[in-house]
Design a protein around this motif. Structure first.
Motif, PDB file in Angstrom:
ATOM      1  N   THR A  62      99.006  35.536  14.195  1.00  0.00           N
ATOM      2  CA  THR A  62      98.851  36.344  12.980  1.00  0.00           C
ATOM      3  C   THR A  62      99.323  35.646  11.711  1.00  0.00           C
ATOM      4  O   THR A  62      98.976  36.068  10.622  1.00  0.00           O
ATOM      5  CB  THR A  62      99.618  37.675  13.114  1.00  0.00           C
ATOM      6  OG1 THR A  62     101.006  37.395  13.293  1.00  0.00           O
ATOM      7  CG2 THR A  62      99.090  38.499  14.271  1.00  0.00           C
ATOM      8  N   SER A  63     100.117  34.612  11.822  1.00  0.00           N
ATOM      9  CA  SER A  63     100.679  33.964  10.639  1.00  0.00           C
ATOM     10  C   SER A  63      99.611  33.179   9.874  1.00  0.00           C
ATOM     11  O   SER A  63      98.828  32.446  10.465  1.00  0.00           O
ATOM     12  CB  SER A  63     101.794  32.994  11.033  1.00  0.00           C
ATOM     13  OG  SER A  63     102.263  32.300   9.886  1.00  0.00           O
ATOM     14  N   PRO A  64      99.625  33.312   8.535  1.00  0.00           N
ATOM     15  CA  PRO A  64      98.702  32.516   7.730  1.00  0.00           C
ATOM     16  C   PRO A  64      99.210  31.094   7.480  1.00  0.00           C
ATOM     17  O   PRO A  64      98.531  30.299   6.841  1.00  0.00           O
ATOM     18  CB  PRO A  64      98.618  33.310   6.420  1.00  0.00           C
ATOM     19  CG  PRO A  64      99.951  33.960   6.308  1.00  0.00           C
ATOM     20  CD  PRO A  64     100.353  34.286   7.727  1.00  0.00           C
ATOM     21  N   ALA A  65     100.402  30.766   7.986  1.00  0.00           N
ATOM     22  CA  ALA A  65     100.976  29.444   7.756  1.00  0.00           C
ATOM     23  C   ALA A  65     100.145  28.359   8.436  1.00  0.00           C
ATOM     24  O   ALA A  65      99.733  28.500   9.581  1.00  0.00           O
ATOM     25  CB  ALA A  65     102.411  29.392   8.255  1.00  0.00           C
ATOM     26  N   THR A  66      99.930  27.286   7.699  1.00  0.00           N
ATOM     27  CA  THR A  66      99.210  26.119   8.210  1.00  0.00           C
ATOM     28  C   THR A  66     100.149  24.915   8.126  1.00  0.00           C
ATOM     29  O   THR A  66     101.191  24.988   7.463  1.00  0.00           O
ATOM     30  CB  THR A  66      97.961  25.823   7.362  1.00  0.00           C
ATOM     31  OG1 THR A  66      98.395  25.435   6.045  1.00  0.00           O
ATOM     32  CG2 THR A  66      97.032  27.028   7.288  1.00  0.00           C
ATOM     33  N   PRO A  67      99.810  23.814   8.750  1.00  0.00           N
ATOM     34  CA  PRO A  67     100.655  22.622   8.600  1.00  0.00           C
ATOM     35  C   PRO A  67     100.837  22.224   7.130  1.00  0.00           C
ATOM     36  O   PRO A  67     101.947  21.878   6.716  1.00  0.00           O
ATOM     37  CB  PRO A  67      99.897  21.553   9.393  1.00  0.00           C
ATOM     38  CG  PRO A  67      99.178  22.327  10.455  1.00  0.00           C
ATOM     39  CD  PRO A  67      98.753  23.601   9.765  1.00  0.00           C
ATOM     40  N   LEU A  68      99.787  22.324   6.342  1.00  0.00           N
ATOM     41  CA  LEU A  68      99.897  21.971   4.921  1.00  0.00           C
ATOM     42  C   LEU A  68     100.814  22.946   4.181  1.00  0.00           C
ATOM     43  O   LEU A  68     101.685  22.526   3.421  1.00  0.00           O
ATOM     44  CB  LEU A  68      98.515  21.950   4.255  1.00  0.00           C
ATOM     45  CG  LEU A  68      98.527  21.731   2.736  1.00  0.00           C
ATOM     46  CD1 LEU A  68      99.181  20.403   2.369  1.00  0.00           C
ATOM     47  CD2 LEU A  68      97.111  21.823   2.180  1.00  0.00           C
TER      48      LEU A  68
END
Length: 150
Positions: A62-68
Motif C-alpha cells: 500500500t505504500s507509495p514510497a519508491t526507491p527514488l
C-alpha cells in the motif's frame, strides 16, 4: 571506554536542549542512511491508503514510497540532521538556532500534511515518532529562545 570520554563529545552548553538537538541530529543521520539502504522504514512512515477489508494489505503493497522517493527523503533528512547537529554545538548562534527551529517547522508540516492532507501516511508507529519529535522540539526551542539567544 568510560562514560566521561563519551560526554566530552556532547555539546557543552548548559541545559538539555543542546543534547536533545545532538540526539535528533544523530537519529536523522541514521534515518537518512537507512533510507538509502532499504525501503522498509520509509514504507512504515508512508503507509499509503488503509488496508483492504480482508486485512491482508501490507506496507509493501500500500505504500507509495519508491526507491527514488526514499533516497530523496533520506537526503532531506540528512540535511536536517546536519543543521540540527551544528545548532547543538553552536546553540547561542542566532542563525543556527533559527535554522534548527525551521527544520522542525518543515518536518512537522511535512509529516502532518502527509498524514492529514495527502493521506500517504496514517496513524501508526511510523508517523507518530517523527510528529512527536518535530512538535516537541519546536515547542521546546521556542520556549528556550531567550535563554540560549541572550
Amino acid at each position: 571506554m568510560s562514560l566521561s570520554i563519551l560526554t566530552q563529545y556532547l555539546p557543552q552548553h548548559p541545559g538539555l536542549l543542546p543534547q536533545w538537538l545532538a540526539l535528533t541530529a544523530f537519529i536523522a543521520i541514521g534515518n537518512a542512511v537507512q533510507a538509502y539502504v532499504t525501503l522498509s522504514y520509509t514504507r512504515r512512515v508512508y503507509l499509503g491508503p488503509k488496508a483492504a477489508k480482508d486485512g491482508r494489505s501490507t506496507p509493501d503493497a500500500t505504500s507509495p514510497a519508491t526507491p527514488l522517493s526514499s533516497r530523496t527523503w533520506g537526503t532531506w533528512t540528512l540535511l536536517q540532521g546536519v543543521v540540527r547537529g551544528y545548532a547543538a554545538y553552536d546553540i547561542s548562534n542566532p542563525v543556527m538556532y533559527q535554522l534548527a527551529v525551521i527544520t522542525y517547522i518543515i518536518a512537522g508540516w511535512h509529516f502532518l500534511s502527509e498524514w492529514f492532507i495527502f493521506k500517504t501516511a496514517r496513524l501508526g508507529e511510523g508517523i507518530l515518532a517523527p510528529v512527536l519529535v518535530a512538535v516537541t522540539s519546536l515547542i521546546w526551542m521556542l520556549c528556550q529562545w531567550n535563554y540560549y539567544l541572550q
